[in-house]
Each structure stands twice: as C-alpha cells, then as structure tokens.
Design a protein around this motif. Structure first.
Motif, PDB file in Angstrom:
ATOM      1  N   PRO A 174      -9.432  74.850  94.753  1.00  0.00           N
ATOM      2  CA  PRO A 174     -10.655  74.106  94.996  1.00  0.00           C
ATOM      3  C   PRO A 174     -11.748  74.455  93.998  1.00  0.00           C
ATOM      4  O   PRO A 174     -12.903  74.160  94.225  1.00  0.00           O
ATOM      5  N   PHE A 175     -11.425  75.134  92.939  1.00  0.00           N
ATOM      6  CA  PHE A 175     -12.439  75.548  91.997  1.00  0.00           C
ATOM      7  C   PHE A 175     -12.091  75.035  90.599  1.00  0.00           C
ATOM      8  O   PHE A 175     -11.094  74.346  90.412  1.00  0.00           O
ATOM      9  N   ASN A 176     -12.917  75.414  89.655  1.00  0.00           N
ATOM     10  CA  ASN A 176     -12.756  74.949  88.284  1.00  0.00           C
ATOM     11  C   ASN A 176     -11.375  75.306  87.745  1.00  0.00           C
ATOM     12  O   ASN A 176     -11.043  76.474  87.589  1.00  0.00           O
ATOM     13  N   GLN A 177     -10.578  74.292  87.453  1.00  0.00           N
ATOM     14  CA  GLN A 177      -9.212  74.521  87.008  1.00  0.00           C
ATOM     15  C   GLN A 177      -9.174  75.202  85.648  1.00  0.00           C
ATOM     16  O   GLN A 177      -8.290  76.010  85.369  1.00  0.00           O
ATOM     17  N   ASP A 178     -10.152  74.882  84.808  1.00  0.00           N
ATOM     18  CA  ASP A 178     -10.212  75.499  83.489  1.00  0.00           C
ATOM     19  C   ASP A 178     -10.452  77.004  83.618  1.00  0.00           C
ATOM     20  O   ASP A 178      -9.811  77.806  82.930  1.00  0.00           O
ATOM     21  N   LEU A 179     -11.368  77.395  84.508  1.00  0.00           N
ATOM     22  CA  LEU A 179     -11.626  78.821  84.735  1.00  0.00           C
ATOM     23  C   LEU A 179     -10.396  79.499  85.302  1.00  0.00           C
ATOM     24  O   LEU A 179     -10.054  80.628  84.921  1.00  0.00           O
ATOM     25  N   PHE A 180      -9.709  78.826  86.210  1.00  0.00           N
ATOM     26  CA  PHE A 180      -8.494  79.377  86.816  1.00  0.00           C
ATOM     27  C   PHE A 180      -7.448  79.702  85.744  1.00  0.00           C
ATOM     28  O   PHE A 180      -6.828  80.767  85.758  1.00  0.00           O
ATOM     29  N   GLN A 181      -7.252  78.782  84.796  1.00  0.00           N
ATOM     30  CA  GLN A 181      -6.274  78.997  83.731  1.00  0.00           C
ATOM     31  C   GLN A 181      -6.710  80.135  82.806  1.00  0.00           C
ATOM     32  O   GLN A 181      -5.881  80.925  82.338  1.00  0.00           O
ATOM     33  N   LYS A 182      -8.001  80.233  82.537  1.00  0.00           N
ATOM     34  CA  LYS A 182      -8.504  81.319  81.685  1.00  0.00           C
ATOM     35  C   LYS A 182      -8.320  82.677  82.354  1.00  0.00           C
ATOM     36  O   LYS A 182      -7.998  83.667  81.689  1.00  0.00           O
ATOM     37  N   VAL A 183      -8.523  82.722  83.669  1.00  0.00           N
ATOM     38  CA  VAL A 183      -8.309  83.969  84.415  1.00  0.00           C
ATOM     39  C   VAL A 183      -6.843  84.375  84.331  1.00  0.00           C
ATOM     40  O   VAL A 183      -6.516  85.556  84.139  1.00  0.00           O
ATOM     41  N   LYS A 184      -5.939  83.406  84.448  1.00  0.00           N
ATOM     42  CA  LYS A 184      -4.514  83.709  84.331  1.00  0.00           C
ATOM     43  C   LYS A 184      -4.182  84.289  82.964  1.00  0.00           C
ATOM     44  O   LYS A 184      -3.384  85.227  82.856  1.00  0.00           O
ATOM     45  N   GLN A 185      -4.797  83.754  81.919  1.00  0.00           N
ATOM     46  CA  GLN A 185      -4.551  84.281  80.577  1.00  0.00           C
ATOM     47  C   GLN A 185      -5.060  85.704  80.436  1.00  0.00           C
ATOM     48  O   GLN A 185      -4.444  86.534  79.769  1.00  0.00           O
ATOM     49  N   ILE A 186      -6.200  86.004  81.063  1.00  0.00           N
ATOM     50  CA  ILE A 186      -6.724  87.375  81.047  1.00  0.00           C
ATOM     51  C   ILE A 186      -5.725  88.317  81.719  1.00  0.00           C
ATOM     52  O   ILE A 186      -5.453  89.418  81.219  1.00  0.00           O
ATOM     53  N   LEU A 187      -5.177  87.904  82.847  1.00  0.00           N
ATOM     54  CA  LEU A 187      -4.203  88.730  83.560  1.00  0.00           C
ATOM     55  C   LEU A 187      -2.927  88.914  82.736  1.00  0.00           C
ATOM     56  O   LEU A 187      -2.374  90.018  82.687  1.00  0.00           O
ATOM     57  N   ILE A 188      -2.492  87.849  82.087  1.00  0.00           N
ATOM     58  CA  ILE A 188      -1.280  87.944  81.266  1.00  0.00           C
ATOM     59  C   ILE A 188      -1.484  88.926  80.112  1.00  0.00           C
ATOM     60  O   ILE A 188      -0.588  89.715  79.786  1.00  0.00           O
ATOM     61  N   ARG A 189      -2.665  88.910  79.499  1.00  0.00           N
ATOM     62  CA  ARG A 189      -2.952  89.861  78.403  1.00  0.00           C
ATOM     63  C   ARG A 189      -2.960  91.297  78.921  1.00  0.00           C
ATOM     64  O   ARG A 189      -2.452  92.211  78.248  1.00  0.00           O
ATOM     65  N   ALA A 190      -3.528  91.500  80.125  1.00  0.00           N
ATOM     66  CA  ALA A 190      -3.550  92.852  80.714  1.00  0.00           C
ATOM     67  C   ALA A 190      -2.136  93.316  81.038  1.00  0.00           C
ATOM     68  O   ALA A 190      -1.777  94.478  80.819  1.00  0.00           O
ATOM     69  N   ILE A 191      -1.320  92.408  81.560  1.00  0.00           N
ATOM     70  CA  ILE A 191       0.072  92.730  81.875  1.00  0.00           C
ATOM     71  C   ILE A 191       0.822  93.156  80.625  1.00  0.00           C
ATOM     72  O   ILE A 191       1.584  94.124  80.620  1.00  0.00           O
ATOM     73  N   SER A 192       0.602  92.416  79.541  1.00  0.00           N
ATOM     74  CA  SER A 192       1.278  92.727  78.278  1.00  0.00           C
ATOM     75  C   SER A 192       0.788  94.042  77.692  1.00  0.00           C
ATOM     76  O   SER A 192       1.574  94.868  77.219  1.00  0.00           O
ATOM     77  N   LYS A 193      -0.527  94.252  77.741  1.00  0.00           N
ATOM     78  CA  LYS A 193      -1.119  95.452  77.141  1.00  0.00           C
ATOM     79  C   LYS A 193      -0.638  96.726  77.821  1.00  0.00           C
ATOM     80  O   LYS A 193      -0.295  97.711  77.162  1.00  0.00           O
TER      81      LYS A 193
END
Length: 437
Positions: A174-193
């Motif tokens: 129910p929120f900004n889909q663009d922000l949701f996708q950016k948050v996922k990318q932040i998590l993916i970078r943390a997972i990789s790091k």
C-alpha cells in the motif's frame, strides 16, 4: 468482466465529493499508486460497457464524470464487500491507518451493510487484534479506535493486510512501489556485503516492514520504545540494522530514531541471519527444547534421531530465529504450509508434537506456519532414516517365492517414498531360503 478492486475504485469515486488522486485511492484500498493507475486504465477501456466516464484532472486526480447508477448498483450487488473477508480487511485498514475515531455509521455507509452485519464483522476484527495485544475501544459520540502500541499495530498491518496473503513473488503493497524496490536493493547489497543468507520470503517480508516503517513515520506514527529488553547485545545485527537504516534515510529523507532502529533489529533477529561474522553459542533454552523434542519424537512416534547430527544442527539453527519470532509475535508465512499438511502428514504430526515442547518452555502458542517449518526438518530427517534401512527377507518356500516377495516389498516402499521425496530408495535385500542354511 470487472474485478472486485475495480468495483471498489468506482465505488470510492462515486462517493467522493471531488476528484481523488492515485495516492488517496491506494491508501483507502491498501494498494500502490501504480496499481491504482493500472486499474483505472483498465476501467477506461471498459467505460462504455460500464456506463461510466472518468475524467483526469492534472494535479488533482480522477473524477467520475458520467455515471450509470443502475449499472453501478448492479456492480455493488454482485460482490462489492459481499465476502466477510473483504469487509474485515477494509475495516482493519481504516482503523489501523486512521489517526482519529471512526464512526460505525460511516463504516456501514462505506460498505453498504447493515448494523448487525457490521457488528458480526467487528467480532472477527477484535479477534484478529487480540493476537497482537490490540483492543478496539468505543467512545460515545466519537466512534471506534484501535488502542495499543505502534509496534503491535505495524505487525498487525503487515501480517493481516499488506501483501502477506499474496503468493510468493507478488508485490502488492500500500505504499510507494518505487521506495519498496529501492529498499529491497539496499537489503540485497547488505546481504552481499556481509555474506548473509536470506530466503526470498524473508527478503520480501523485511522490505515490507521497512517500507511500512517509512510510511508510518511520514504519517506521524513513530514507534515507542519496544516493550521488551534484548538479552544479548547482538553487535553484528545492530551494525547491519544501522547501515540499512542509514541507507534508507538517504533515499527517503525520513529520519529513523533509535526505537525505529530497534524495530528493524527485531526483524533481522526473526530471519536466518547466517554469516561468517556470527559465531554465537547455543543457549541453554534452545538446547533444552531440542532435547525435549528428540525425547518426545522417540516416545510418541518411535523415531530415534539421537545419532542424526544434521537434524540436531538444523533444528537448533532454526530455533535460534523462530523463537525470536514467537516471543515478539512476529508471524511469518510459509508458502509450503498446505503442501506439508497434505503430502507429509506424518512429519506434520511430529511437528505438532515438537511445537508442544516449544510452548512448554516459552509459554507462547506456535502457529501452523511455524509448525510447517519444523515439519520440513522432520521430513528430511525421516528420509535420511528411511534410506538407511535394510530389509531381511526370510522365506522357506524357495528362491522364486523370495524374489517375488522382495520385489513386492521394494515396490511398496518406493511408492511410499514418493510421499517424502522424488528420489527412489535403494533397498538392500538379503534372502534366506529353505535349504540355504
């Protein structure tokens, strides 16, 4: 054909005194702005059939300019809020997202239902809220409001409304889909790091909670200090949480106070945060639970897993995260729940018994989703046990009869094995026939 969601959009526009933008419609229906625009595009394609005309006002939103009320009435009678599940979701959304009291008369008018129907629906709403230590308070001449901590409200929002009921891979937030996708990318970078192992479901859930936190902070609903104390410092997890929130602050412009960082930490603790950076000792509590599970499975089902180190290690690792979820009432959906119950009923029954061992220690109810995760570990352990079995065929009527019996046994066991795995079982047969000994 017109979907129930499209009916709800038309219904909102019909009741509105002026134009509504995609954000306002999305917030009322619990869907993203992008989804609203896509649904309206489809409505416009069917406008002649529906007898409606939507006007787009730049900077203001959408206005229902032409209406065939007879057709709209038919739409309402053919399923708009006809199911209790849809009404309960709508009531929960209204109550949890609103700052002020909501009059019951407004809810009745919104959903075109009677007072008795609404009161029946509210009973179910209260039952759901109770799971999260939330209550429904009534104030004369003001209306109804959800009372309880923001932490519990967010858990209820995420679990009962926003995306958790969808199939894996679907993203209906129910929120900004663009922000949701950016948050996922932040998590993916943390997972990789940090070389952390996350499942897709855990990634989706954590991204949902962080984006939900952004929306709630933006709307003025900041979280209070959490109603519990952490028994351990969780140095590594705090480092990851701080880095994630720092990146989210940069892209959203929304500051995260310390309590919000603890909120993210709790959700990290509810995932299998497996990394080379973590080398935590197994607590006595977990060790006691695992031993109790082994004893109960042996006594109740005659399954002796005492020498299965892989099962013990897997169960121990699983409990390190699942106990956090249970203690903090953080529900997680298992997409394999129905499959485990139908295709692996014996393992699921064993998991129910294992859940009783957990409940005896933490004094919290273990839900079916958590039980189904335990069932996966048990099913794998049972498969390992089955593969180690050897069959001794004793037959006194001759080699031919013994071979027939051995083939029947092998076929029967391999058919049963399909309940547990797609791989075939290799059976070792030793035949002792009349005259051999």
């Amino acid at each position: 054909m017109i979907s129930n969601r499209q009916k709800q959009i038309l219904w909102l526009l019909q009741k509105s005194d002026g134009p509504l933008n995609a954000k306002a419609i999305g917030e009322r229906l619990g869907i993203s702005d992008r989804t609203v625009r896509e649904e309206i595009r489809q409505i416009q394609q069917k406008s002649d059939e529906l007898g409606v005309k939507l006007k787009v006002l730049r900077g203001k939103g959408y206005l229902l300019e032409k209406v065939d009320y007879r057709r709209l009435l038919q739409l309402e009678e053919n399923g708009l809020f006809a199911e209790q599940e849809e009404r309960v979701k709508y009531i929960l959304k209204r109550l949890l997202l609103e700052k002020e009291y909501i009059r019951l008369e407004d809810l009745e008018a919104d959903m075109y239902v009677s007072k008795s129907t609404l009161h029946t629906d509210l009973k179910k709403v209260r039952k759901i809220l109770k799971k999260y230590d939330l209550t429904l308070a009534n104030r004369p001449h003001y209306g109804t409001k959800v009372e309880g901590g923001e932490f519990r409200k967010r858990l209820c929002l995420a679990d009962s409304i926003f995306g958790w009921q969808n199939k894996p891979g679907q993203q209906n937030t129910p929120f900004n889909q663009d922000l949701f996708q950016k948050v996922k990318q932040i998590l993916i970078r943390a997972i990789s790091k940090y070389r952390i192992r996350f499942s897709d479901i855990e990634l989706q859930n954590l991204a949902t909670h962080i984006t939900l936190a952004c929306k709630r902070i933006e709307d003025g609903f900041t979280i209070e200090p959490l109603p519990f104390h952490f028994k351990e410092p969780y140095t590594f997890e705090r480092k990851v949480a701080k880095e994630i929130t720092g990146e989210v602050e940069k892209i959203s412009g929304i500051p995260f106070p310390p309590a919000e960082m603890d909120y993210i930490l709790v959700h990290l603790l509810g995932t299998k945060l497996i990394s080379k950076h973590i080398a935590r000792q197994v607590s006595d509590e977990i060790d006691d639970i695992v031993n109790a599970i082994f004893r109960k499975l042996k006594i109740q089902f005659h399954w002796d897993f005492s020498n299965d180190k892989e099962f013990r290690n897997g169960l121990t690792l699983h409990l390190q995260t699942s106990l956090n979820r249970m203690k903090y009432k953080m529900n997680i959906r298992n997409p394999l729940l129905n499959e485990m119950k139908t295709k692996f009923p014996i393992a699921f029954e064993g998991a129910v018994a294992a859940g009783e061992c957990i409940e005896a220690v933490i004094h919290k109810k273990v839900n079916e989703d958590e039980i189904s995760y335990l069932a996966i570990h048990i099913a794998i352990a049972l498969e390992r046990m089955r593969k180690k079995k050897r069959v001794l065929v004793v037959c006194e009527t001759g080699v031919g009869s013994a071979k027939i019996l051995s083939y029947q046994l092998e076929n029967n066991l391999q058919m049963r094995s399909k309940l547990w795995t797609r791989s075939a079982i290799t059976i070792s047969l030793i035949m002792i026939c009349h005259g051999w000994i």
